[in-house]
Design a protein around this motif. Structure first.
Motif, PDB file in Angstrom:
ATOM      1  N   ALA A 119      -5.513 -42.265   7.088  1.00 17.19           N
ATOM      2  CA  ALA A 119      -4.706 -41.362   6.277  1.00 17.19           C
ATOM      3  C   ALA A 119      -4.846 -41.690   4.786  1.00 17.19           C
ATOM      4  CB  ALA A 119      -3.243 -41.454   6.710  1.00 17.19           C
ATOM      5  N   LEU A 120      -4.945 -42.992   4.478  1.00 22.85           N
ATOM      6  CA  LEU A 120      -5.056 -43.382   3.069  1.00 22.85           C
ATOM      7  C   LEU A 120      -6.403 -42.982   2.472  1.00 22.85           C
ATOM      8  CD1 LEU A 120      -3.436 -46.938   3.088  1.00 22.85           C
ATOM      9  CD2 LEU A 120      -2.557 -44.901   1.944  1.00 22.85           C
ATOM     10  N   MET A 122       2.341 -39.485   2.263  1.00 19.43           N
ATOM     11  CA  MET A 122       2.037 -39.894   3.638  1.00 19.43           C
ATOM     12  C   MET A 122       3.214 -39.514   4.515  1.00 19.43           C
ATOM     13  SD  MET A 122      -0.586 -41.927   4.620  1.00 19.43           S
ATOM     14  CE  MET A 122      -0.507 -43.650   4.988  1.00 19.43           C
ATOM     15  N   PHE A 156       6.050 -42.136   0.820  1.00 21.32           N
ATOM     16  CA  PHE A 156       6.053 -42.200   2.284  1.00 21.32           C
ATOM     17  C   PHE A 156       7.252 -41.426   2.816  1.00 21.32           C
ATOM     18  CE2 PHE A 156       3.477 -45.811   4.318  1.00 21.32           C
ATOM     19  CZ  PHE A 156       2.467 -45.710   3.374  1.00 21.32           C
TER      20      PHE A 156
END
Lengths: 307, 360
Positions: free
Chosen positions: B148-149, B156, B188
């Motif tokens: 994902a990064l 995220m 996040f």
């Protein structure tokens, strides 16, 4: 075995086993062995059978190389025996049929496995199965009528203004390909559907979320996952097409010989079962080799297919 | 490279069922924000709406100030970590991580290099060429985070990614996630039903119930100053007593419960059906009755849990109360059957309405 005995008792258990044994050995294995054995023996008048002339040889197999006709293979003109030519065409067009069924079945299977709502799935499956209730002979004749020069397909195309003059569909191998694709497409759809249906939809969403366009999701995620399904579908369609007798016989034109028709001619018209058996085993062996080669090229294992 | 997110009056209906009901919240760039709630409270729907897999029925979602209506998931600056991780099992680890870069047309050598860097970031060296099936649960977790990064998302989104791990690993991964978030500075958004996770990791927590956001606050306020009974009882344990509220003044009030009248904090705006909430760790046991908020009890069960002792007691009319005493040696551990008094500090107890849903 003990488990079976305990569950069904002696009588039933030996009944099952005996019937299975009878079917497998008496009806399948022994006749095949008999054919295999006779394929190595010459075709002789009855009085000579078992006599000094009745010796094992591969002469029947070699009968495939008789005579010479021209054939163009990938642009090269070669002289080749007519039977080898028919065999090569059979393999080649069985491959074409396999490819076409795959191209048709992939979107359909994807639609069934991932897009359609589970509620309408039984109805769609029923619609797919209904044509199978009609006999293969009738279905082939139906196609033959549809494709006829003055048939409905040409009539519709002309009425819609898509073509000006009728197309002669029934010529060469095209009607055979159409007929075989229609007959065997479901053998491709269902293994593909099974494979795709086992794919976690989150993987599709994950690829989407990471920015992948639809075609890349198919190429990198769905297609690789479906490989075992594609392989088992392709093996079935290829083998069934190469071994089909009915469709080429009904849909075929004068110029579309299928190797099964060659075998049928030798067995039923020449009454030479020995050579017929030899050609049948040749077809089986070569098809198996082609399939094995294809599996090796596409890196598919037999255990993947069995899944 | 992080962005804030605004949910502006967001609703989501599935047929006649309203899964998300007028949610308003502004998440700051670089914040660790958790949506906490029981299953079916609409938190996953919120996540799917932010990532673009579900469209809101009403309202607007903005990421970095930009209206996201009509944006497909592959067009949004978000990266979602799925509950089951959804790694690609047929690709080696590095291709999994570099998939987002492959999509963006980055050449193979650069992809490989970036994958190795990200593997180092998540403490997974030398795993680039392994297959997903060769990794443990915690390692897969890290690969999912790295994947994902890799696309350098502004936001995220994490959908209960720790729920499949065992307790030890889960606690370890909490710290890990928090550290990665601090290191990368990415916003996040974390979805969980585990209050421990939400409280331990988040800058702020939004507690949800039945599609509504009940309270948004930092973890300490969520626990110490819940706005209603739902938040108080979903996050932590409580002794709950119903009764009539009297003498409201300066944020305090009395409540007449079946086992006595107690004083506790009461928000001025509190309306409707009210109940008293006292956390077990705020209950004390004493031999003599206290001046205020004290009730005689008989201890029925004393369970020694190691760092604390859980005491169940009944009052004269049969109401069960629970206290948790720290095992710090300051007081002897009482015996089951003892007659004692259970008391609590008015400042550590609250009179709360049931839930924001009532009448809202």
């Amino acid at each position: 075995m003990d488990d079976l005995l305990r569950r069904y008792g002696r009588g039933l258990t030996w009944g099952f086993v005996g019937l299975t044994f009878f079917w497998l050995v008496i009806l399948v294995i022994l006749p095949d062995f008999k054919l295999l054995e006779s394929s190595f023996r010459p075709y002789l008048p009855v009085v000579d059978v078992g006599g000094p002339k009745d010796t094992y040889s591969i002469n029947n197999y070699l009968r495939i190389f008789g005579g010479e006709v021209p054939m163009s293979i990938f642009g090269f003109e070669v002289l080749i025996s007519p039977r080898v030519k028919v065999l090569l065409y059979t393999l080649w067009y069985s491959g074409v049929v396999t490819l076409v069924t795959f191209l048709l079945a992939y979107p359909l299977a994807y639609y069934l496995a991932k897009i359609v709502s589970p509620k309408s799935l039984p109805t769609l499956f029923l619609l797919l199965f209904v044509p199978l209730w009609v006999s293969e002979v009738l279905r082939s004749f139906a196609w033959w009528i549809i494709l006829a020069l003055k048939g409905p397909l040409n009539a519709v195309l002309i009425a819609l203004g898509i073509i000006d003059t009728e197309i002669r569909w029934i010529s060469g191998y095209s009607p055979v390909i159409i007929g075989l694709v229609y007959t065997y497409v479901l053998f491709m759809v269902f293994p593909l559907y099974n494979a795709m249906q086992s794919l976690d939809s989150n993987q599709i969403e994950a690829a989407d979320d990471l920015g992948a366009p639809w075609w890349r999701i198919h190429w990198r995620v769905i297609l690789p996952h479906s490989k075992p399904g594609i392989a088992s579908g392709a093996v079935m369609v290829f083998m069934l097409s190469a071994g089909s007798l009915l469709v080429p016989a009904i849909m075929g034109s004068t110029t579309s010989g299928w190797f099964t028709q060659t075998i049928q001619g030798i067995m039923l018209e020449e009454q030479d079962w020995n050579t017929g058996a030899a050609f049948a085993f040749m077809l089986l062996t070569i098809c198996t080799l082609v399939v094995t080669l294809a599996m090796w090229v596409f890196k598919v294992k037999l255990s993947d297919i069995a899944k | 490279m992080s962005a804030g997110i605004d949910l502006d009056n967001v609703c989501c209906d599935f047929g006649s069922f309203r899964a998300v009901d007028h949610v308003n919240v502004s998440i700051q760039p670089g914040e660790f924000f958790s949506f906490l709630g029981p299953s079916g409270c609409g938190k996953t729907t919120i996540l799917r709406m932010i990532s673009g897999f579900t469209e809101p029925t009403e309202g607007v979602i903005r990421i970095g100030g930009k209206d996201q209506r009509g944006q497909r998931p592959n067009q949004r600056p978000t990266a979602l970590i799925f509950q089951n991780l959804a790694l690609f099992p047929l690709m080696p680890i590095w291709e999994n991580i570099a998939f987002g870069l492959e999509v963006r047309g980055v050449d193979k050598a650069t992809r490989r290099k970036r994958a190795e860097e990200l593997l180092a970031l998540v403490d997974l060296h030398d795993s680039a060429d392994k297959m997903v099936s060769q990794l443990s649960g915690g390692q897969k977790q890290r690969v999912a985070i790295a994947r994902a990064l890799a696309v350098e998302p502004a936001v995220m989104l994490l959908d209960e990614p720790l729920s499949a791990l065992d307790l030890k690993l889960r606690q370890h991964m909490r710290a890990e996630l928090r550290a990665i978030q601090k290191r990368t500075g990415v916003t996040f958004i974390y979805i969980t039903h585990d209050q421990g996770e939400a409280l331990a990791m988040s800058d702020r927590v939004g507690v949800m119930s039945q599609g509504r956001l009940q309270q948004v606050a930092n973890p300490r306020d969520i626990y110490n100053n819940p706005v209603n009974g739902f938040v108080a009882s979903f996050v932590g344990e409580n002794n709950i007593l119903g009764g009539d509220v009297q003498n409201r003044a300066e944020g305090m009030a009395s409540i007449a419960t079946p086992i006595g009248t107690f004083r506790a904090r009461l928000a001025d705006a509190a309306e409707g059906k009210l109940k008293l909430y006292v956390r077990p760790e705020h209950m004390v046991l004493q031999a003599a009755p206290g001046a205020e908020n004290s009730v005689p009890v008989t201890l029925t069960e004393v369970a020694f849990e190691g760092n604390f002792v859980s005491v169940h007691a009944v009052t004269t009319n049969g109401t069960t109360l629970v206290a948790e005493l720290r095992n710090d040696g300051s007081t002897p551990i009482p015996a089951s059957g003892a007659q004692m008094h259970m008391a609590f500090d008015a400042r550590h107890s609250s009179i709360l309405p049931d839930s924001a849903n009532a009448g809202a």
